[in-house]
Design a protein around this motif. Sequence first.
Motif, PDB file in Angstrom:
ATOM      1  N   SER A  78      -0.672 -64.952  11.002  1.00  0.00           N
ATOM      2  CA  SER A  78      -0.718 -63.644  11.656  1.00  0.00           C
ATOM      3  C   SER A  78      -1.842 -63.552  12.689  1.00  0.00           C
ATOM      4  CB  SER A  78      -0.893 -62.555  10.588  1.00  0.00           C
ATOM      5  OG  SER A  78      -1.073 -61.295  11.166  1.00  0.00           O
ATOM      6  N   ASN A  85       5.397 -64.407  12.923  1.00  0.00           N
ATOM      7  CA  ASN A  85       4.601 -63.368  12.276  1.00  0.00           C
ATOM      8  C   ASN A  85       3.249 -63.140  12.944  1.00  0.00           C
ATOM      9  OD1 ASN A  85       6.169 -62.367   9.932  1.00  0.00           O
ATOM     10  ND2 ASN A  85       6.152 -64.522   9.337  1.00  0.00           N
ATOM     11  N   THR A 128       0.437 -61.679  14.956  1.00  0.00           N
ATOM     12  CA  THR A 128       0.117 -60.341  15.483  1.00  0.00           C
ATOM     13  C   THR A 128      -1.056 -60.371  16.456  1.00  0.00           C
ATOM     14  OG1 THR A 128      -1.340 -59.868  13.602  1.00  0.00           O
ATOM     15  CG2 THR A 128       0.971 -59.194  13.404  1.00  0.00           C
ATOM     16  N   GLN A 177       7.708 -61.395  18.229  1.00  0.00           N
ATOM     17  CA  GLN A 177       8.054 -59.979  18.263  1.00  0.00           C
ATOM     18  C   GLN A 177       7.019 -59.082  17.569  1.00  0.00           C
ATOM     19  OE1 GLN A 177      10.758 -58.332  19.837  1.00  0.00           O
ATOM     20  NE2 GLN A 177      10.723 -60.298  20.903  1.00  0.00           N
ATOM     21  N   LYS A 178       6.157 -59.671  16.738  1.00  0.00           N
ATOM     22  CA  LYS A 178       5.153 -58.868  16.031  1.00  0.00           C
ATOM     23  C   LYS A 178       3.791 -58.874  16.737  1.00  0.00           C
ATOM     24  CE  LYS A 178       7.228 -59.335  11.439  1.00  0.00           C
ATOM     25  NZ  LYS A 178       7.001 -59.706  10.016  1.00  0.00           N
ATOM     26  N   LYS A 193       0.717 -58.003  18.701  1.00  0.00           N
ATOM     27  CA  LYS A 193       0.114 -56.746  19.146  1.00  0.00           C
ATOM     28  C   LYS A 193      -1.071 -56.969  20.072  1.00  0.00           C
ATOM     29  CE  LYS A 193       1.314 -54.224  14.910  1.00  0.00           C
ATOM     30  NZ  LYS A 193       0.778 -53.466  13.741  1.00  0.00           N
ATOM     31  N   SER A 241       6.406 -54.926  19.901  1.00  0.00           N
ATOM     32  CA  SER A 241       5.160 -54.486  19.263  1.00  0.00           C
ATOM     33  C   SER A 241       4.022 -54.454  20.273  1.00  0.00           C
ATOM     34  CB  SER A 241       4.805 -55.402  18.093  1.00  0.00           C
ATOM     35  OG  SER A 241       5.759 -55.303  17.075  1.00  0.00           O
TER      36      SER A 241
END
Length: 456
Positions: free
Chosen positions: A386, A407, A409, A429-430, A432, A453
């Motif tokens: 992440s 996953n 971020t 896609q996750k 941020k 995101s």
Amino acid sequence: MGGVGKTTIMEHIHNHLLEEKRFYKVIWVTISQGFNIVKLQNDIAREFNLMGHLERERDTFRRRKLLFDMLKKANKHVLILDDVWDEICLEEVGIPEPASSNGCKLVVTTRKERVCKFIGCDKVIKLNPLSEDDALALFLKKVGPQVSQSPTLMSKPRLVVKECAGLPLTIVVVAGTLKGEDDPHIWDNALNELKRRKGEVEGMEAKVIECLKFSFDHLKDEKVKHCFLYCALYPEDFQIRKKDLIECWFDEGFIDEMDARQQMRDKGHAILKKLEDSCLLENAYDAFREDCVKMHDAVRDMALCIITSMNRPRCMIKAGMQLKSLPREEEWAADIEKGSLMSNSISEIPIDLPHPKCQLLTTLLLQENPIQSIADPFFSNMPRLSVLNLSGTLIECLPDSISELKNLTALLLKECYRLTYLPSLPKLQKLKKLDLSYSRIKEVPEGMEMLVSFLE
């Protein structure tokens, strides 16, 4: 003995010498565990603004000679080496032996008397724990007037202080936990708890850790505990910039999302204030006068003990240990969730090394390594990753396997001055946060427009 106040006393002496201006330079270098001659040489040369000559030299003998000549020519100075764990041969580092003829002084702080003997210190001062009266005075100063002036508590503070063994660190940490508390029952419970904890372990260092755990266990908010333990992922004695640390807490999800980013920052500063008031983190400033916090090494030892004893998350922490290559395959346990290899000397992640299979890994910290290349398969068995931090590395391009980290971020590439290429990112896609500040990436990476995101 850790926590007896060696560094604090030296900080006062250091500041006094600066004010006196009797010496051309007063230099402070923290050694810590994982001693490395090259790093020590660089730290000393940097203080004299002589780093340019030394950083270009790779030969061990010539580096030593360069530093020796620099220091011989330097005006009268004081060199303070703090937290020395191992015997240091001054000649091998390139530090001239202090003498009355050159007016230079060398001061060393260490837990080990044999270090002083090996270096050949003219005078050894053993720092003893505080007397009972001095310990109580320090405790009452830290715990506040609501306690020190309370008629209902009577002798309870003195009894609690006795359990702190006269060590300033444990005194201020326990005082931080009980600050402003005037309920006698709370004090009786604290005394009983400290006695029980200390009675369950043997050895002075273990008893100190138990006193420090007392403060950690009394943090009421579980997310505040996670924020504190996160600081142990940094190297020993590391000065962590507050604004960067709060951003890391965002990335890890320790601070709940709010309507405005500033509200989250305010929450982060409130957590820092709580940890500083509890004396679990110390306020500090780095060389650029940025607001920082740091962990006392004994507090970090306590945090590492807690992390090791917890079932989740399992961590691999090898930050600042002067590693030149990745840990061995067997050290990458299948169930680790956080890995910290920051601030080492890892220059590449080659394809011929066995690549870790860490199906549960969520955080990988590789910042401040001279990494120039990463083999494409390296990330292929990290499906839950992440947070990936490669800031401050020498990487020129990222492997295409980054694109498969669905996953992810937070991808942090700050101050990657050589970075010119990113693979296509539409599968992330996750994602941020993508930090490309001070890199050579000039255009929006391909696929960014598809990241829902990130665009939110």
